[in-house]
Design a protein around this motif. Structure first.
Motif, mmCIF file in Angstrom:
data_model
loop_
_atom_site.group_PDB
_atom_site.id
_atom_site.type_symbol
_atom_site.label_atom_id
_atom_site.label_comp_id
_atom_site.label_asym_id
_atom_site.label_seq_id
_atom_site.Cartn_x
_atom_site.Cartn_y
_atom_site.Cartn_z
ATOM 1 N N VAL A 524 23.998 31.824 18.718
ATOM 2 C CA VAL A 524 24.849 30.920 17.956
ATOM 3 C C VAL A 524 24.246 30.760 16.564
ATOM 4 C CG1 VAL A 524 23.646 28.880 18.855
ATOM 5 C CG2 VAL A 524 25.902 28.634 17.876
ATOM 6 N N THR A 526 24.134 28.386 13.292
ATOM 7 C CA THR A 526 24.385 27.022 12.833
ATOM 8 C C THR A 526 23.882 26.860 11.409
ATOM 9 O OG1 THR A 526 22.298 26.280 13.798
ATOM 10 C CG2 THR A 526 24.273 26.025 15.144
ATOM 11 N N GLY A 530 27.053 22.494 8.321
ATOM 12 C CA GLY A 530 28.187 23.296 8.750
ATOM 13 C C GLY A 530 27.995 24.748 8.371
ATOM 14 N N VAL A 531 28.905 25.579 8.828
ATOM 15 C CA VAL A 531 28.845 27.017 8.564
ATOM 16 C C VAL A 531 30.104 27.415 7.801
ATOM 17 C CG1 VAL A 531 28.696 29.310 9.604
ATOM 18 C CG2 VAL A 531 27.556 27.373 10.708
ATOM 19 N N SER A 549 34.486 31.824 15.408
ATOM 20 C CA SER A 549 34.214 30.488 14.883
ATOM 21 C C SER A 549 34.324 29.465 16.003
ATOM 22 C CB SER A 549 35.219 30.137 13.778
ATOM 23 O OG SER A 549 35.081 30.992 12.661
ATOM 24 N N ARG A 552 34.150 22.092 16.262
ATOM 25 C CA ARG A 552 34.229 20.905 17.108
ATOM 26 C C ARG A 552 35.051 19.845 16.394
ATOM 27 N NH1 ARG A 552 28.735 22.230 17.201
ATOM 28 N NH2 ARG A 552 28.146 23.350 19.099
ATOM 29 N N ASP A 661 33.117 25.634 9.686
ATOM 30 C CA ASP A 661 32.903 25.758 11.122
ATOM 31 C C ASP A 661 31.715 24.894 11.544
ATOM 32 O OD1 ASP A 661 34.941 27.590 11.174
ATOM 33 O OD2 ASP A 661 33.619 29.353 11.196
ATOM 34 N N SER A 662 31.733 24.488 12.811
ATOM 35 C CA SER A 662 30.563 23.798 13.367
ATOM 36 C C SER A 662 29.475 24.799 13.726
ATOM 37 C CB SER A 662 30.954 23.012 14.608
ATOM 38 O OG SER A 662 31.990 22.103 14.324
ATOM 39 N N ALA A 663 29.879 25.996 14.180
ATOM 40 C CA ALA A 663 28.946 27.050 14.565
ATOM 41 C C ALA A 663 29.726 28.345 14.666
ATOM 42 C CB ALA A 663 28.254 26.729 15.885
ATOM 43 N N LEU A 684 21.265 28.900 7.221
ATOM 44 C CA LEU A 684 21.781 29.347 8.516
ATOM 45 C C LEU A 684 20.628 29.658 9.457
ATOM 46 C CD1 LEU A 684 24.813 31.703 7.783
ATOM 47 C CD2 LEU A 684 24.780 29.243 8.180
ATOM 48 N N ALA A 692 24.311 26.025 21.254
ATOM 49 C CA ALA A 692 25.721 25.751 21.005
ATOM 50 C C ALA A 692 26.171 24.461 21.659
ATOM 51 C CB ALA A 692 26.575 26.908 21.532
ATOM 52 N N ASP A 694 26.256 20.973 21.613
ATOM 53 C CA ASP A 694 26.012 19.862 20.689
ATOM 54 C C ASP A 694 25.869 18.577 21.499
ATOM 55 O OD1 ASP A 694 25.779 18.159 18.625
ATOM 56 O OD2 ASP A 694 27.843 18.336 17.917
#
Length: 830
Positions: A524, A526, A530-531, A549, A552, A661-663, A684, A692, A694
């Motif tokens: 994953v 991260t 954010g990504v 992607s 969340r 994205d969150s991850a 990153l 992954a 959270d």
């Protein structure tokens, strides 16, 4: 009557002390919940970015479906944007000097070491909005083109000056900007700020026709609201401006309002329960006094009125003191919530007379209701039978009480099955509620249940423990109601503590297990804040790499039952259609390959409850409160890991404030292929798939529940000690009589120790059963096994704490009661 009641209270301060303590602590707890709720509506932190603005206009985060009542709403998780064109309409309002649109977007400075600066949350803005703080130029000039203005603290941290260059990462790879100026604003900033030209800010924000907020100078909020009538906006002034500025403050206000409502409901219920049991015990101990009043001509109405007035006197004094004490309790709760990250450190509570008066009224009302219930029996006995009735305790509870108690036990047992049908956090909450209903039911049926238990245990005690055991057995056989009064609060403490703790650990373990099974990606990606959305596309272009992607988010749903509308926030996730090989949702029907913009996958349980199937349209609200109408393309089983809604990543991302994205979930044959991504996008990190999961939100919720339950258990512990001391202290004449007929002091102490152990043992058994039934059903519903998850040490600690509390309370009050000479104590009034 008031004079008589006041004289009675003064003459029997020891007898009323227990009721005073119960009402005092209960009122303080309710007052603290009221202060938290009011703070959720009116509290906040000093505004900074909008300090010079009289009014701030933002998107409305309240979602209230058509036809819903005033309490049926949810708070959107993301801040919606508003139309930039509204600024012109606001500027035309009489008295408005200026309406300044502000664009806000995540922007992070990359430091000299190539890593993002992470000292404070960092955001970019358009330079025109600097006047709202106001930010003033300390050096240099306003930004033009690709230039940027940094706040002084950020410039110092980045080590740049006017004319230098700085790399800024927004929603893509870092871009180099020339530093045009350095700005300052008054006060201590909670966020780092950088400013771009109007055109550049619009480009970086990604929404040319929308802005984050509009700051209004020289305006009246009512006039602005009137001008924007019909628009989905919120007009804030005063302390409410901070919620428009800081997203954590907005979340805090929402959390406090919801928490105080649910926590306050439990607090009120427990307070009523404790106050009622304490007052009932107090009135029961005065049965000789009331019997004598009946014998000399007092009417039932006069007895009830006397008890009511006495209770009012005590409850008003205790309620006033408790309401004021509630201020301190609320401050302690705020500090605890800040320590676990639920509220910001600088969040100030809003304290007014409203919650204090409300707590006082609830405390007095609960006491009067308890007094009315407790006064029914002493006021209804026949005067001819008065003294005889007073001499021997009634052995069983009334039929109405037993009927209500057994009904509640049945209702509680039925409620324990709800987690088999309601998965997730709601099922865990239902387990706690079922346990509480069972406790109340067992409290009402206590004399019958405890009586049956002691009839089995007493003969064993009498044969095995000598004189002390014989005396203890005789006491519990003849006074099962008194024993039940002592067992009930201990049972409440054990059952409430165990079911609250293990319901959360079981739910958390179930989520973790299902998430581990569901995420089949090997790694994953991260980021710090954010990504960027383009990272997933970049990863997919690498040889031997599959990526999707992961966003969340939340959705808000509404369901109608008759005239009632229930609004609920539900966890959701966004995935790409390429996610099929990277996640296992346990697809029941349809296919994730069809997941694209305008479509949604539903959990199978939610689809069944909503009567939705493949091809149907489902309506809800996105995380920013925007209405959604999407087509169902799949249903799945793994709702603990992915919530009830899985959206396309593009749809989910478009309705978040950050737009990122969150991850990114990745499967790569060689992780060295991902190294280029971390070089191109500073901050990153590539980790294994466990990352992954959270767990921050789950951990915070768990700690939040512990704090809330801990406060209630503290109150219950006080009431336990209070009840046991009252019950034991009332037996001074009994102890004196035993000693006068030849029983030794040590034998009396051993007798009471035996009774204390019996009290604690029965409470432990009943409290464990009350918790075990709903927890076992919850565990079966979540994990398929009947054993709850979590360390057994917490259960053993709850039993040990209750045992120490019970034994010590009885032991101390027994020794104090034995200090007087028997000949003096036997002549004391009760």
């Amino acid at each position: 009557m008031l004079t008589l009641a006041w004289q009675t209270v003064k003459a029997r301060t020891g007898g009323f002390a227990g009721a005073f303590v119960a009402i005092l602590c209960g009122t303080a707890l309710v007052a603290a919940c009221g202060i938290l709720m009011e703070s959720g509506l009116r509290g906040g932190v000093p505004t900074q970015r909008y300090a010079a603005a009289d009014v701030v206009v933002t998107g409305d985060r309240i979602v209230r479906p058509p036809g819903a009542d005033v309490l049926a709403f949810e708070h959107a998780a993301e801040q919606p944007g508003i139309l930039a064109a509204l600024a012109a309409r606001i500027a035309a309002v009489p008295g408005v000097k200026a309406a300044v649109p502000q664009r806000t977007f995540q922007a992070v400075v990359v430091g000299p070491d190539g890593q993002p600066l992470a000292g404070k949350p960092s955001f970019g803005h358009n330079w025109d909005s600097a006047v709202l703080a106001p930010f003033t130029l300390k050096e240099g000039n306003a930004p033009r083109g690709d230039e940027v203005v940094l706040d002084s603290a950020l410039a110092a941290e980045a080590g740049v000056a006017v004319g230098g260059e700085v790399r800024v990462m927004t929603r893509s790879a870092p871009v180099t900007h020339r530093v045009a100026g350095i700005a300052e604003a008054p006060g201590r900033a909670r966020q780092a700020a950088m400013f771009f030209s109007e055109a550049k800010a619009a480009e970086l924000a990604g929404r040319a026709d929308q802005v984050s907020a509009i700051g209004v100078l020289g305006a009246n909020a009512d006039r602005v609201e009137e001008a924007l009538k019909g628009e989905r906006v919120t007009v804030s002034e005063g302390a409410d401006r901070s919620a428009a500025e800081f997203d954590d403050v907005s979340r805090t206000k929402s959390i406090l309002a919801i928490l105080a409502g649910s926590f306050g409901g439990y607090a009120v219920l427990v307070a009523i329960f404790v106050v009622a049991s304490t007052l009932a015990l107090s009135v029961e101990q005065r049965r000789r006094e009331f019997a004598l009043l009946r014998a000399v001509g007092a009417t039932p109405r006069q007895i009830r009125r006397l008890i009511g007035v006495e209770t009012t006197v005590v409850s008003v004094v205790a309620g006033v003191a408790g309401s004021l004490l509630g201020i301190g309790v609320s401050q302690g709760l705020r500090a605890a919530f800040a320590r676990i990250g639920v509220v910001p450190d600088d969040f100030a509570l809003s304290i007014s007379p409203i919650p204090l008066v409300a707590a006082l009224l609830i405390g007095v009302g609960a006491a009067r209701l308890a007094a009315w219930s407790a006064a029914r029996r002493p006021s209804s006995i026949n005067p001819v039978e008065a003294l005889g009735e007073a001499a021997v305790q009634k052995r069983d509870a009334g039929r109405i009480r037993l009927a209500i108690g057994w009904a509640l036990v049945g209702l509680g047992l039925g409620a324990t099955t709800l987690p088999l049908f309601l998965r997730g956090q709601l099922g865990a909450a239902m387990s706690v509620m079922a346990a509480l209903v069972l406790i109340i039911g067992l409290a009402l049926t206590g004399p019958r249940v405890i009586g049956a238990a002691v009839r089995v245990i007493a003969p064993v005690l009498a044969r095995s423990s000598g004189v002390s055991g014989y005396l203890a057995a005789a006491n519990v056989l003849k006074n099962s109601r008194r024993l039940a009064a002592a067992v009930t609060p201990l049972m409440l403490a054990i059952g409430f503590a165990v079911v609250n703790y293990y319901s959360q650990t079981t739910f958390t373990a179930a989520v973790g297990q299902e998430t581990t099974r569901s995420i089949t990606a090997g790694h994953v990606v991260t980021g710090v804040a954010g990504v960027p959305a383009e990272v997933a596309d970049a990863a997919r272009r690498l040889p031997g790499v599959t990526a999707t992607s992961l966003v969340r988010t939340q959705v808000i749903t509404a369901s109608r039952t008759g005239e009632t509308v229930e609004v609920q926030s539900r966890p959701a996730n966004g995935l790409d259609r390429t996610a099929g090989g990277l996640v296992d949702l346990g697809v029941v029907s349809g296919s994730l390959d069809d997941l694209a913009g305008g479509t949604v996958a539903l959990s199978d349980s939610h689809a069944s409850s909503e009567d939705k199937k493949i091809g149907d349209t489902v309506e809800f609200w996105f995380a920013d409160g925007s209405p959604a109408k999407l087509r169902v393309v799949a249903t799945y089983d793994h709702d603990l890991a992915f919530g009830d809604y899985v959206l396309s990543a593009a749809d989910a991302r478009a309705h978040t404030t950050a737009g990122m994205d969150s991850a990114v979930l990745v499967r790569a044959s060689d992780t060295t292929a991902l190294r280029g991504l971390t070089d191109r996008y500073p901050g990153l990190q590539v980790t294994d798939r466990v990352a992954a999961q959270d767990r921050d939100a789950e951990r915070t919720q768990f700690l939040l529940n512990l704090v809330a339950v801990g406060v209630i258990l503290g109150y219950v512990a006080i009431s336990v000690s209070n009840t046991l001391v009252m019950s034991t202290a009332a037996r001074r004449r009994e102890f004196a009589l035993l000693r006068l007929v030849g029983t030794g002091r040590r034998q009396v102490v051993r007798m009471m120790r035996t009774e204390a152990l019996l009290t604690v043992g029965l409470a432990a058994v009943l409290g464990s059963l009350v918790a075990a039934v709903p927890l076992a059903v919850l565990a079966v519903g979540l994990t398929g096994a009947p054993l709850p998850s979590g360390p057994i040490t917490v259960y053993l600690g709850a039993l040990a704490g209750a045992a120490v509390l019970g034994v010590v309370s009885i032991a101390i009050s027994t020794r104090l009661s034995l200090r007087a000479k028997p000949i003096d104590a036997i002549g004391m009034r009760e």
